[in-house]
Design a protein around this motif. Structure first.
Motif, PDB file in Angstrom:
ATOM      1  N   SER A  35       0.825  -1.223   0.000  1.00 10.92           N
ATOM      2  CA  SER A  35       0.000   0.000   0.000  1.00 10.92           C
ATOM      3  C   SER A  35       0.856   1.268   0.000  1.00 10.92           C
ATOM      4  CB  SER A  35      -0.939   0.016   1.215  1.00 10.92           C
ATOM      5  OG  SER A  35      -1.745  -1.123   1.242  1.00 10.92           O
ATOM      6  N   PRO A  36       1.754   1.406  -0.965  1.00  7.34           N
ATOM      7  CA  PRO A  36       2.634   2.586  -0.964  1.00  7.34           C
ATOM      8  C   PRO A  36       1.872   3.865  -1.253  1.00  7.34           C
ATOM      9  CG  PRO A  36       2.859   1.399  -3.034  1.00  7.34           C
ATOM     10  CD  PRO A  36       1.983   0.545  -2.144  1.00  7.34           C
ATOM     11  N   ILE A  50       8.501   7.301   1.191  1.00  8.77           N
ATOM     12  CA  ILE A  50       7.302   6.632   0.688  1.00  8.77           C
ATOM     13  C   ILE A  50       6.608   5.983   1.880  1.00  8.77           C
ATOM     14  CG2 ILE A  50       6.326   4.962  -0.907  1.00  8.77           C
ATOM     15  CD1 ILE A  50       8.871   5.081  -2.549  1.00  8.77           C
ATOM     16  N   ALA A  51       5.411   6.442   2.200  1.00  8.17           N
ATOM     17  CA  ALA A  51       4.640   5.817   3.271  1.00  8.17           C
ATOM     18  C   ALA A  51       4.185   4.444   2.802  1.00  8.17           C
ATOM     19  CB  ALA A  51       3.444   6.681   3.626  1.00  8.17           C
ATOM     20  N   CYS A  52       4.108   3.509   3.732  1.00  9.36           N
ATOM     21  CA  CYS A  52       3.682   2.163   3.362  1.00  9.36           C
ATOM     22  C   CYS A  52       3.082   1.443   4.565  1.00  9.36           C
ATOM     23  CB  CYS A  52       4.853   1.352   2.801  1.00  9.36           C
ATOM     24  SG  CYS A  52       6.222   1.104   3.958  1.00  9.36           S
ATOM     25  N   ALA A  53       2.403   0.346   4.279  1.00 13.49           N
ATOM     26  CA  ALA A  53       1.842  -0.488   5.339  1.00 13.49           C
ATOM     27  C   ALA A  53       2.872  -1.530   5.746  1.00 13.49           C
ATOM     28  CB  ALA A  53       0.570  -1.167   4.845  1.00 13.49           C
ATOM     29  N   ALA A  54       2.676  -2.071   6.935  1.00 13.65           N
ATOM     30  CA  ALA A  54       3.605  -3.061   7.460  1.00 13.65           C
ATOM     31  C   ALA A  54       3.048  -4.463   7.231  1.00 13.65           C
ATOM     32  CB  ALA A  54       3.843  -2.819   8.946  1.00 13.65           C
ATOM     33  N   ASP A  55       3.502  -5.094   6.146  1.00 14.75           N
ATOM     34  CA  ASP A  55       3.081  -6.462   5.908  1.00 14.75           C
ATOM     35  C   ASP A  55       4.052  -7.457   6.540  1.00 14.75           C
ATOM     36  OD1 ASP A  55       5.124  -5.795   4.188  1.00 14.75           O
ATOM     37  OD2 ASP A  55       4.337  -6.968   2.505  1.00 14.75           O
TER      38      ASP A  55
END
Length: 300
Positions: A35-36, A50-55
């Protein structure tokens, strides 16, 4: 309960003299992030968030990024979006804030630079204990005039690119800074003032009649003393571990880097680079500002 942070930011950083963070690099990075968000440029061509989710964990995401960007001169760090700005900064001096090892340059005046440099390298790699290695090297300096340190500073030492901007920007934003070195006060006092650190700590070379005795005052400031200085300054200033950042390159920096909220290995020995939370192999010391979310236009 998951221990994986839910909101992360990936920072891509190149050297300001060799910009490498272009559209292709940003696209390749986004492809391996969950989810960048849209890239936020911290300095055109040089650094971006770049914001992202933690998978998965931040460390595993960093490794994915390094693989995706293999062959590109870009450093990466992934961390929680909150709490990136640090309020206490400790730095090693030799081969970190300056480009040389002071003791190796001193040894050149007695014709022992190659021998001392080899011992220094082994100590920094963690192959031999720091304290006895320091005593062995200092013994070779016996008889050198005390004033030779000024000549070394004037003629042989260079400040690492980005160092003064790093310290000035952090201080301008309320952080406290300390130069903590396994080297010598003859150098840290002047180098620390040149760069702008609030305070400095290092070892004292003993002098008699204006010449080095070949001895260093005990106790020697080594790995544990560096860590202890970070803990002391953190407690004095009422900070948490996450509020702190430290940078170094050698094995005697490992305890300090491990204690800091963000421990940074700068052009470090392999064991140090492997253990540190962040490693800078391509950028200059402004990489530590970009890692905190500072934009180039806000550098002091």
């Amino acid at each position: 309960m998951s221990l994986v942070p839910t909101s992360l930011v990936a920072t891509l950083i190149s050297h300001p003299d060799r910009p490498a963070v272009d559209g292709t690099v940003l696209s390749r990075a986004a492809e391996v992030l969950a989810s960048p968000g849209q890239p936020v440029m911290l300095a055109p061509g040089v650094a971006a968030d770049i914001a992202c989710a933690a998978d998965t964990t931040a460390a595993k995401i960093e490794e994915r990024l390094r693989q995706a960007l293999a062959g590109v001169a870009v450093d990466v760090v992934v961390q929680e979006a909150e709490g990136r700005r640090k309020h206490l900064f400790l730095a090693d001096m030799d081969s970190t804030m300056i480009g040389q090892e002071c003791i190796d340059e001193l040894a050149d005046f007695v014709g022992a630079k190659a021998m001392v440099a080899e011992i220094t390298e082994r100590a920094m790699r963690g192959e031999i204990a720091f304290e006895p290695a320091l005593r062995e090297r200092v013994a070779l300096l016996k008889g050198l005039p005390e004033g030779v340190a000024d000549e070394v500073i004037r003629e042989r030492l260079t400040l690492t690119s980005g160092g003064p901007a790093l310290v000035a920007t952090m201080r301008a934003n309320g952080a406290y800074t300390a130069l903590v070195s396994g080297g010598f006060t003859l150098f840290t006092a002047k180098i620390g003032a040149m760069i702008g650190f609030d305070e400095h700590h290092s070892n004292l070379l003993l002098v008699k009649d204006g010449h080095l005795t070949g001895e260093v005052a005990e106790p020697i400031l080594g790995k544990e003393a560096k860590r202890a200085n970070l803990e002391r300054l953190r407690q004095v200033r009422g900070l948490t571990a996450s509020d702190t950042m430290a940078v170094g390159d050698g094995a005697n920096d490992l305890a300090m880097l491990g204690e800091a909220g963000l421990g940074v290995a700068y052009r470090a020995k392999p064991a140090v680079a492997a253990a540190a939370r962040m490693r800078v192999e391509h950028g200059d010391l402004t990489a530590l500002l970009y890692a905190q979310g500072y934009r180039a236009e806000n550098f002091a």
